[in-house]
Scaffold this motif. Structure first.
Motif: not given
Lengths: 124, 252
Positions: B10, B14-15, B17-22, B53, B56, B60, B63-64
């Motif tokens: 899972k 999840d990870i 899904a978090m980076f779905k756009e990328e 992209e 960006n 990110q 930043k992270m």
């Protein structure tokens, strides 16, 4: 549009999105077991809200969050940046306890290169 | 094309899904790279988009990284505060508030440990039990405040006279216990005698002009006794003898 209210838990923040007044706040701590599961409805609500509204002010009042949450916050901010680029008036307020130096610096870090109004505000 | 990893767990799903756009951007770019359009403008546009992209994503990531470091720093400081508070609590838990010596609770543990260690390694151990002579009269004739000052002064004399490796504890009211590890009875008696003499020689007039203080000490190093408690009882017995023998003396 209905409000989005999620009660806080030990690991998730409180969500208080009032559609009528436009008061949107995320407050508390954030280290959910699944950050996606928690933030997806928040993202969806915001995207829906932005369809009808021309302006939005979102407040963050977090004391602690994990890395996954920080990515989800960045995703939210990206969504808002896009709306801002489309001509909507978007503003973000990052509230931190005045004694919490790390949360202040974190807010400033989020604010950097952000293509929308991002204020870092101290509270007592 | 990058092999999509198995998402049987899972958190991994999840990870992603978090980076779905990328991930979407990457897949799109891979399609274009595998089959580039002949129209150069279209390639340039795709490249331009990819650059945006990428920029960006890089922002990110930076930043992270910094935000993650700050969160860790916050945790580290909290942990530091916590262990500082714990240390303080631990110190308080084994310290006697008035004299700053170790307290009785700590002594009970330390004595048992010293006794067991001495027996196990066939090493000597001397225990001394001491009591301030006529202490009740100090409280009655002067004041409880004077009494407290006397106890603090006696504590300091004891601490300053014994070796660094010795244990000094306040056992109760005006009773103090000293542990001399690795010291046979003659050595223990010698230190006890130095302590007794130092208390007698102390300039008690600094506390009150009419004040004179002495202490009595009972000593035992009998490790044939059943346990630490019995060893301390033996020292207490000797203290009783010292008291009845006229006080201001060391008995064993």
């Amino acid at each position: 549009m209905t409000n989005l209210n999620i009660a806080p838990t030990k690991t998730t923040p409180q969500i208080e999105f009032n559609a009528a007044t436009g008061d949107l706040e995320i407050s508390g701590q954030s280290y959910p077991e699944s950050a996606v599961d928690f933030y997806q409805p928040v993202m969806t609500w915001l995207a829906e809200f932005l369809k009808g509204e021309t302006s939005l002010t979102l407040g963050f009042k977090l004391s602690y969050f994990n890395t996954s949450s920080s990515k989800c916050i960045l995703n939210i901010l990206r969504l808002l940046e896009k709306a801002n680029a489309e001509g909507k008036k978007v503003e973000v307020n990052w509230h931190h306890n005045e004694a919490d130096e790390q949360m202040q610096e974190t807010g400033e870090e989020f604010a950097e290169n952000m293509k929308l109004t991002f204020n870092v505000v101290a509270f007592k | 094309m990058i092999e999509k990893r198995k998402t049987d767990s899972k958190p991994e799903a999840d990870i992603e899904a978090m980076f779905k756009e990328e991930i979407g951007v990457l897949q799109q770019a891979e399609v274009i790279a595998a089959n580039p359009p002949s129209d150069k403008t279209a390639v340039a546009r795709a490249f331009q988009n990819l650059t945006e992209e990428y920029k960006n994503l890089l922002q990110q990531a930076m930043k992270m990284t910094r935000i993650g470091d700050m969160a860790q720093e916050k945790l580290r400081r909290t942990q530091e505060d916590l262990s500082g508070a714990n240390e303080k609590l631990e110190r308080q838990a084994k310290t006697d508030g008035l004299t700053g010596l170790l307290n009785r609770r700590y002594l009970d543990t330390a004595l048992t440990k010293a006794f067991d260690t001495a027996r196990e390694h066939s090493r000597p151990l001397t225990v001394a039990m001491s009591d301030v002579d006529f202490f009740k009269k100090v409280n009655d004739n002067f004041s409880h405040q004077t009494g407290d000052e006397v106890l603090r002064a006696v504590a300091k004399i004891l601490r300053d006279t014994v070796r660094d490796s010795d244990t000094v504890a306040r056992y109760g009211g005006e009773e103090f216990v000293m542990l001399f590890p690795d010291l046979p009875v003659e050595g223990g008696l010698a230190i006890a005698e130095r302590v007794r003499a130092a208390v007698q020689a102390y300039d008690w007039s600094t506390i009150h002009p009419d004040l004179k203080i002495t202490i009595s000490i009972g000593v035992s190093a009998d490790l044939s006794l059943a346990n630490a408690e019995k060893l301390l009882a033996k020292a207490d017995e000797k203290l009783y003898e010292a008291k009845h023998g006229g006080r201001n003396q060391v008995r064993h």
